[in-house]
Scaffold this motif. Structure first.
Motif, PDB file in Angstrom:
ATOM      1  N   ARG A 252     -59.703   4.670  39.319  1.00 13.87           N
ATOM      2  CA  ARG A 252     -59.132   5.637  40.202  1.00 13.87           C
ATOM      3  C   ARG A 252     -58.709   5.215  41.650  1.00 13.87           C
ATOM      4  O   ARG A 252     -57.989   5.990  42.493  1.00 13.87           O
TER       5      ARG A 252
ATOM      6  N   GLY B 255     -65.528  13.719  47.292  1.00 15.94           N
ATOM      7  CA  GLY B 255     -64.964  12.718  48.296  1.00 15.94           C
ATOM      8  C   GLY B 255     -63.848  13.036  49.095  1.00 15.94           C
ATOM      9  O   GLY B 255     -63.645  12.721  50.050  1.00 15.94           O
TER      10      GLY B 255
ATOM     11  N   VAL C 270     -74.183   4.994  40.171  1.00 14.36           N
ATOM     12  CA  VAL C 270     -73.090   4.264  41.009  1.00 14.36           C
ATOM     13  C   VAL C 270     -73.827   4.495  42.466  1.00 14.36           C
ATOM     14  O   VAL C 270     -74.006   3.444  43.333  1.00 14.36           O
TER      15      VAL C 270
END
Ligand code: NAD
Length: 264
Positions: free
Chosen positions: A39, A15, A78
């Motif tokens: 996070r 990411g 996810v």
């Protein structure tokens, strides 16, 4: 025209690489970042003044341009949740997460009927070109050449063997008219006897900060060929994912796309 992207898993290794490339290239606009509740505070600190962040994709999408493409490098469950959100909203989604089960891939395929979806276990252009040539080598060399794959990754990687190694193995199996599930050998330990003729070894090493190495061996009588791809940094995956996002924005729903479709 610049492609607007929302990154899910924005504080992870991949990411961060995608956000860095997007922020430093006029072809892309980083519209938002999502990470887990644990996070997201760290992500907010990194992103101050750059774009909105959230621990909830659905919420964040209300605050970004409607034509944004979502890019998800997280974990299988996810990414599946991101795909459901993307399908509901008709937004394009690029998934780079590996370790998806065949059921999870089948779910992605069905969601791809509603919205443009692309999934690839490896976004690097080099690996995708390697995918094209390996079956040709397998066919040209013929059955006397045993095929084995070895991959190396950093010690934090969670799935094994890598999604890329499995994708390469699938191409090799297909070239010999084999079913990978019947011929894959990912463990050799003890008095296991001679190698079976119809077998593809797919072995994994883990350690340090290795970004990714994949070697395919064709082991024949009196000679062998080794084809190796080294990823030097995550930038090549990040650039591939962003290029896929731009390409996917212009595609229609209907099939689960891969990088091979983009290169074709
Ligand atoms: P990582 O653990 O560094 O990053 C994952 C990020 O996802 C973390 O920041 C984590 O907090 C976040 N996350 C977890 N749950 C979340 C949630 N519910 N919502 C939003 N974010 C959430 O892992 P990584 O090294 O960046 O790899 C991520 C995935 O990408 C892995 O499956 C890896 O194998 C794969 N990968 C694919 C390619 C490719 O080219 N396709 C290349 C490298 C890595």
């Amino acid at each position: 025209m610049s492609t607007s992207v929302v990154v899910v898993g924005a504080n992870g290794r991949m990411g961060r690489a995608i956000c860095d490339v997007a922020q430093n290239s006029p072809e892309y606009t980083l519209a938002g970042g999502v990470d887990s509740p644990a996070r997201v505070a760290e992500l907010s600190l990194r992103m101050v003044g750059k774009c909105p962040v959230s621990d909830n994709l659905q919420d964040l999408l209300g605050r970004v341009p409607e034509n944004s493409v979502i890019i998800d490098f997280t974990a299988p469950e996810v990414s599946l949740a991101s795909a459901r959100v993307a399908a509901e909203r008709g937004m394009a989604l690029v998934i780079g997460t590996t370790g998806l089960s065949s059921e999870q891939l089948a779910t992605l395929e069905s969601l791809a009927a509603k919205t443009p979806l692309l999934w690839s276990s490896n976004m690097s252009i080099g690996i995708n070109v390697m995918r094209k040539i390996l079956p040709e080598l397998a066919r040209a060399l013929g059955p006397d050449y045993d095929m084995e794959i070895m991959e190396i990754h950093h010690k934090h990687k969670k799935d094994s063997p890598s999604g890329t190694a499995l994708t390469l193995a699938e191409g090799l199996a297909k070239a010999r008219d084999w079913n990978l599930q019947d011929v894959r050998c990912s463990s050799r330990d003890g008095l296991i006897g001679e190698r079976q003729e119809q077998q593809i070894g797919v072995q994994a090493l883990r350690g340090g900060d290795v970004v990714g190495v994949h070697t395919v061996y064709f082991l024949g009588p009196g000679e062998r060929i080794e084809v190796t791809h080294h990823a030097h940094s995550r930038e090549n995956f990040a650039r591939g994912a962003l290029r896929a996002a731009s390409w996917l924005a212009a595609q229609k729903p209907g099939k689960l796309y891969g990088v091979q479709d983009m290169l074709a």
